[in-house]
Design a protein around this motif. Structure first.
Motif, PDB file in Angstrom:
ATOM      1  N   ALA A 155       0.828  -1.210   0.000  1.00 29.02           N
ATOM      2  CA  ALA A 155       0.000   0.000   0.000  1.00 29.02           C
ATOM      3  C   ALA A 155       0.857   1.254   0.000  1.00 29.02           C
ATOM      4  O   ALA A 155       0.547   2.235  -0.684  1.00 29.02           O
ATOM      5  N   LEU A 156       1.954   1.246   0.743  1.00 25.04           N
ATOM      6  CA  LEU A 156       2.866   2.401   0.744  1.00 25.04           C
ATOM      7  C   LEU A 156       3.459   2.621  -0.638  1.00 25.04           C
ATOM      8  O   LEU A 156       3.556   3.759  -1.121  1.00 25.04           O
ATOM      9  N   LYS A 157       3.868   1.543  -1.288  1.00 24.79           N
ATOM     10  CA  LYS A 157       4.470   1.683  -2.613  1.00 24.79           C
ATOM     11  C   LYS A 157       3.456   2.159  -3.642  1.00 24.79           C
ATOM     12  O   LYS A 157       3.781   2.981  -4.519  1.00 24.79           O
ATOM     13  N   ILE A 204      12.605  14.310   8.343  1.00 24.42           N
ATOM     14  CA  ILE A 204      13.659  13.757   9.191  1.00 24.42           C
ATOM     15  C   ILE A 204      13.258  13.804  10.656  1.00 24.42           C
ATOM     16  O   ILE A 204      13.786  13.034  11.486  1.00 24.42           O
ATOM     17  N   LEU A 205      12.298  14.657  11.010  1.00 28.11           N
ATOM     18  CA  LEU A 205      11.861  14.778  12.402  1.00 28.11           C
ATOM     19  C   LEU A 205      11.205  13.501  12.900  1.00 28.11           C
ATOM     20  O   LEU A 205      11.196  13.239  14.104  1.00 28.11           O
ATOM     21  N   PHE A 206      10.614  12.716  11.990  1.00 30.73           N
ATOM     22  CA  PHE A 206      10.111  11.401  12.407  1.00 30.73           C
ATOM     23  C   PHE A 206      10.881  10.280  11.710  1.00 30.73           C
ATOM     24  O   PHE A 206      10.349   9.220  11.401  1.00 30.73           O
ATOM     25  N   ASN A 207      12.175  10.543  11.467  1.00 30.53           N
ATOM     26  CA  ASN A 207      13.113   9.508  11.042  1.00 30.53           C
ATOM     27  C   ASN A 207      12.809   8.955   9.652  1.00 30.53           C
ATOM     28  O   ASN A 207      13.046   7.783   9.372  1.00 30.53           O
ATOM     29  N   LEU A 208      12.309   9.841   8.780  1.00 32.52           N
ATOM     30  CA  LEU A 208      12.052   9.436   7.408  1.00 32.52           C
ATOM     31  C   LEU A 208      12.686  10.483   6.489  1.00 32.52           C
ATOM     32  O   LEU A 208      13.260  11.471   6.956  1.00 32.52           O
ATOM     33  N   PHE A 209      12.637  10.270   5.200  1.00 26.25           N
ATOM     34  CA  PHE A 209      13.159  11.251   4.257  1.00 26.25           C
ATOM     35  C   PHE A 209      12.099  11.525   3.200  1.00 26.25           C
ATOM     36  O   PHE A 209      11.207  10.702   2.984  1.00 26.25           O
ATOM     37  N   PRO A 210      12.140  12.681   2.552  1.00 26.11           N
ATOM     38  CA  PRO A 210      11.152  12.985   1.519  1.00 26.11           C
ATOM     39  C   PRO A 210      11.444  12.184   0.264  1.00 26.11           C
ATOM     40  O   PRO A 210      12.452  12.414  -0.410  1.00 26.11           O
ATOM     41  N   GLY A 211      10.571  11.256  -0.070  1.00 32.15           N
ATOM     42  CA  GLY A 211      10.885  10.288  -1.112  1.00 32.15           C
ATOM     43  C   GLY A 211      10.100  10.420  -2.396  1.00 32.15           C
ATOM     44  O   GLY A 211      10.077   9.485  -3.196  1.00 32.15           O
ATOM     45  N   LEU A 263      10.840   6.439  -9.342  1.00 27.11           N
ATOM     46  CA  LEU A 263      10.225   5.208  -8.842  1.00 27.11           C
ATOM     47  C   LEU A 263      11.171   4.449  -7.915  1.00 27.11           C
ATOM     48  O   LEU A 263      10.755   3.932  -6.869  1.00 27.11           O
ATOM     49  N   GLU A 264      12.439   4.370  -8.276  1.00 25.93           N
ATOM     50  CA  GLU A 264      13.394   3.646  -7.440  1.00 25.93           C
ATOM     51  C   GLU A 264      13.554   4.316  -6.076  1.00 25.93           C
ATOM     52  O   GLU A 264      13.593   3.642  -5.035  1.00 25.93           O
ATOM     53  N   ILE A 265      13.631   5.642  -6.076  1.00 29.31           N
ATOM     54  CA  ILE A 265      13.782   6.352  -4.811  1.00 29.31           C
ATOM     55  C   ILE A 265      12.526   6.225  -3.966  1.00 29.31           C
ATOM     56  O   ILE A 265      12.598   6.029  -2.745  1.00 29.31           O
ATOM     57  N   TRP A 303      11.853   4.841  -0.200  1.00 29.35           N
ATOM     58  CA  TRP A 303      11.126   5.571   0.845  1.00 29.35           C
ATOM     59  C   TRP A 303      10.121   4.649   1.538  1.00 29.35           C
ATOM     60  O   TRP A 303      10.028   4.636   2.775  1.00 29.35           O
ATOM     61  N   ALA A 304       9.359   3.891   0.767  1.00 30.36           N
ATOM     62  CA  ALA A 304       8.361   2.998   1.348  1.00 30.36           C
ATOM     63  C   ALA A 304       9.020   1.933   2.224  1.00 30.36           C
ATOM     64  O   ALA A 304       8.535   1.618   3.321  1.00 30.36           O
ATOM     65  N   GLU A 305      10.117   1.395   1.755  1.00 33.57           N
ATOM     66  CA  GLU A 305      10.831   0.376   2.538  1.00 33.57           C
ATOM     67  C   GLU A 305      11.399   0.971   3.825  1.00 33.57           C
ATOM     68  O   GLU A 305      11.369   0.340   4.890  1.00 33.57           O
ATOM     69  N   THR A 306      11.910   2.205   3.738  1.00 30.76           N
ATOM     70  CA  THR A 306      12.458   2.866   4.919  1.00 30.76           C
ATOM     71  C   THR A 306      11.373   3.146   5.947  1.00 30.76           C
ATOM     72  O   THR A 306      11.616   3.086   7.159  1.00 30.76           O
ATOM     73  N   ALA A 307      10.161   3.445   5.482  1.00 35.37           N
ATOM     74  CA  ALA A 307       9.061   3.755   6.395  1.00 35.37           C
ATOM     75  C   ALA A 307       8.777   2.601   7.346  1.00 35.37           C
ATOM     76  O   ALA A 307       8.366   2.815   8.502  1.00 35.37           O
TER      77      ALA A 307
END
Length: 317
Positions: free
Chosen positions: A128-130, A188-195, A278-280, A284-288
């Motif tokens: 669902a994230l992807k 980055i404040l919630f340990n993610l990056f803009p993907g 798409l690759e980035i 992002w989804a996997e990092t989430a």
């Protein structure tokens, strides 16, 4: 131009996305006149004398990229592609500029659907994230390429453009912002990056080192600061964003084709391909899914704060 359907055909090692599972369904046909349609999340205007198509987000709930907003924006993109990239009959009704702004008070857009993200993370639903992320970057790529039409695209930021909202603005040829606007990438404040395009499009304006610092610091910037950095192209006084765009297009009318060619050259010299996006965004989804419970709670609190903010703004109006 059913680019959502094209997302279903991207090969995946561990995920197969069917066309029926996409975030929103692709438009089957182009409307004869999109200005006759009744939209809930956007408002449209075509100033034919200035050859400018204005598209304003106007959300009544959380001002983020939701299912409903994405569907309506898709219809606009499809219509422009069908009528100006594919249909020569529209040459008698010319379009040169597409502008995306917002009528949501004090807000351009606050980015991704955090409630949806937190729900997917809790359910460990990578698919669902992807799907959400891939739909967004397909739309980003269309904004960046002008829907295949011979036009210049412009983002008009009046109010806050945060996270995915800032990413969205970065995809356009020209970024116009009013002085009171705030823009930034706080993921980055919630340990993610803009993907969903931030790295790729910001790199075109800042270069690698400054782009990575920008993302990892998570700071919010004023429009004036970003203008001085070269991220914002046109800085306008508050309330004068539309006027600044109209003045700019009139002043540059005679060099339109050369200007458009320069922006195309930028993309050739420093390309952002759909495959890269798409690759980035898959990363992002996997990092989430690595987020801790505390990070997810921060995301949920931010979503609740966004809801309260828009309700206060609407009551004030």
């Amino acid at each position: 131009m059913e680019f959502r359907s094209r997302a279903a055909n991207d090969a995946e090692e561990n995920l197969r996305i069917e066309a029926t599972d996409l975030l929103v369904s692709a438009a089957s046909t182009s409307e004869p006149d999109i200005f006759e349609k009744q939209f809930q999340e956007i408002e449209l205007r075509f100033d034919r004398s200035d050859e400018i198509f204005w598209c304003y987000m106007n959300q009544k709930s959380r001002p983020s990229y939701t299912y409903e907003l994405g569907d309506e924006i898709q219809q606009v993109q499809d219509w422009i592609h069908s009528n100006y990239a594919m249909d020569a009959s529209k040459r008698s009704d010319p379009l040169r500029y597409f502008v995306c702004g917002s009528h949501t008070p004090g807000i351009y857009n606050l980015g991704g659907d955090l409630k949806h993200f937190s729900d997917c993370i809790r359910r460990r639903d990578l698919g669902a994230l992807k799907k959400y992320a891939r739909t967004c970057v397909h739309m980003q790529h269309e904004n960046n390429t002008g829907f295949g039409a011979p036009i210049i695209t412009i983002a008009l930021v009046q109010g806050d453009a945060l996270g995915g909202g800032f990413e969205h603005a970065l995809a356009f040829d020209i970024l116009v912002a009013e002085k009171s606007a705030r823009l930034g990438l706080p993921e980055i404040l919630f340990n993610l990056f803009p993907g969903m395009g931030a790295y790729s499009f910001l790199r075109q304006r800042l270069g690698r080192k400054d782009t990575e610092r920008f993302i990892l610091e998570g700071k919010l910037f004023t429009a004036t600061e970003l203008y001085e950095m070269g991220v914002v192209d046109i800085l306008a006084e508050d309330g004068m964003g539309e006027a600044a765009i109209i003045e700019y297009t009139k002043e540059n009318r005679k060099r339109f084709h050369a200007e458009r060619a320069v922006y195309r050259a930028r993309k050739i010299a420093n390309p952002v391909s759909l495959e890269e996006l798409l690759e980035i965004t898959d990363m992002w989804a996997e990092t989430a899914l690595y987020l801790e419970e505390a990070d997810v709670r921060k995301m949920e609190r931010l979503a609740a704060a966004q809801e309260r903010r828009i309700q206060r703004s609407l009551r004030a109006v």
